[in-house]
Design an enzyme around this catalytic site. Sequence first.
Site, short mmCIF file in Angstrom:
data_model
loop_
_atom_site.label_atom_id
_atom_site.label_comp_id
_atom_site.label_asym_id
_atom_site.label_seq_id
_atom_site.Cartn_x
_atom_site.Cartn_y
_atom_site.Cartn_z
N ARG A 29 0.84 -1.06 -0.15
CA ARG A 29 -0.31 -0.07 -0.28
C ARG A 29 0.95 1.09 0.03
O ARG A 29 1.67 1.54 0.96
CB ARG A 29 -1.16 0.05 1.03
CG ARG A 29 -1.73 0.98 1.59
CD ARG A 29 -2.88 1.11 2.90
NE ARG A 29 -2.17 0.73 3.60
CZ ARG A 29 -1.65 1.00 4.79
NH1 ARG A 29 -1.33 2.56 4.53
NH2 ARG A 29 -1.50 0.56 5.88
N HIS A 70 -3.37 4.19 5.50
CA HIS A 70 -4.09 3.65 4.62
C HIS A 70 -5.77 4.24 4.80
O HIS A 70 -6.28 3.94 3.77
CB HIS A 70 -4.67 3.13 6.77
CG HIS A 70 -5.61 2.42 6.60
ND1 HIS A 70 -5.53 0.82 6.37
CD2 HIS A 70 -7.02 2.52 7.58
CE1 HIS A 70 -7.13 0.45 6.97
NE2 HIS A 70 -7.59 1.24 7.76
N TYR A 97 4.58 4.65 11.19
CA TYR A 97 4.89 3.27 11.55
C TYR A 97 5.31 2.74 10.39
O TYR A 97 6.02 1.03 10.12
CB TYR A 97 3.58 2.43 11.72
CG TYR A 97 2.15 2.25 10.34
CD1 TYR A 97 2.48 1.63 9.87
CD2 TYR A 97 1.65 3.68 10.98
CE1 TYR A 97 1.62 2.04 8.32
CE2 TYR A 97 0.84 3.58 10.10
CZ TYR A 97 -0.18 2.88 8.50
OH TYR A 97 -0.50 3.28 8.00
#
Length: 383
Positions: A269, A273, A282
């Site tokens: 990705r 998100h 992260y």
Amino acid sequence: MTVVAQTGAYRPAPPPAWRPRTDAAPLLPDEEPYRLLGTGAELDPELMAELYTQLVKGRRYNQQATALTKQGRLAVYPSTTGQEACEVAAALALKEQDWLFPSYRDTLAVVARGVEPAQALTLLRGDWHSGYDPRACRVAPLSTPLATQLPHAVGLAHAARLRGDDVVALAMVGDGGTSEGDFHEALNFAAVWQAPVVFLVQNNGFAISVPLSKQTAAPTLAHKAVGYGMPGRLVDGNDAPAMYEVLSEAVERARRGAGPTLIEAVTYRMDAHTNADDATRYRGDAEVDEWREHDPVALLEAELTQRGLLDEAGVAAAREAAEAMAAKLRDSMNADAELDPMSLFDHVYAQKTSQLREQADQLRAELAAAEEQDAAQHEEDHR
């Protein structure tokens, strides 16, 4: 019954074999992600042209939907930038009579299946129900709860088989969804019933911010297939031809009555998100940049150009089609929706329950009272 060992100790006798043990070897996934690009494998020029056009349109769709979110026209958008090969291949591998069961992130697969882009985004806009007729397009509503669409896919596929219908269900889920109980239930039921269903796991590395290493200790997610008694496949999710081949084979395997398949597509990705996520908390830029070198659109374009299957005119035509799609999407999403509060009670049940009828009557009365109050205030203001 017990037996005596040479030491003189007692130990239980092994239970009798109550069924033959299944050989796990044919069910084990590929040792490395399956690839076609860069291998010299023969590629169908017509199929490659379609795949390339859909990938280019998919990338532009992701860009446009992300921009609409920033402009306030969408409440949220889970981008699939970097995952376009998985999304497009999933839609193209199905026949017209088959069903697609998407998650909330799979709007691109829904569009590639033939649903209007604006309709695919209606749920994420928050102004109506699904946005499209699932029966008409053979696409289930976008599933926001993780993995709940998987048992639905198994149920539909099993029912179709009982009726003798030539239908296969393809259910899409992310790596995070494999940690849900619905994932286990769906795979178990599908394998026991030999339901004509294909499970596609898009392993993009993170369940929001949780890396795969903290989700599972399995060698790969595809290895989970063995425990349920179905074959697992491991494929490069950014290799569009490989994705199409593996998915098509699994769909046809299900269609001929050989049962379900679990496919893990290793992808990434590129974007956060959703627009509400800060991915820098992260993961680092170096990791993202490394995956950008394995961009599915660029990979296919380079391969087809090298083989003489794509020229500047073909690239321009694909981009022109993508821009036309984006312009139509902008026009549709920039138009204000015409909202009817009474539509809240539509499509809940085939026949409204007494409670729904009571609630509808109550809302209708409240709307009428509010309208009368507005009319009275308007008259008072103009005296």
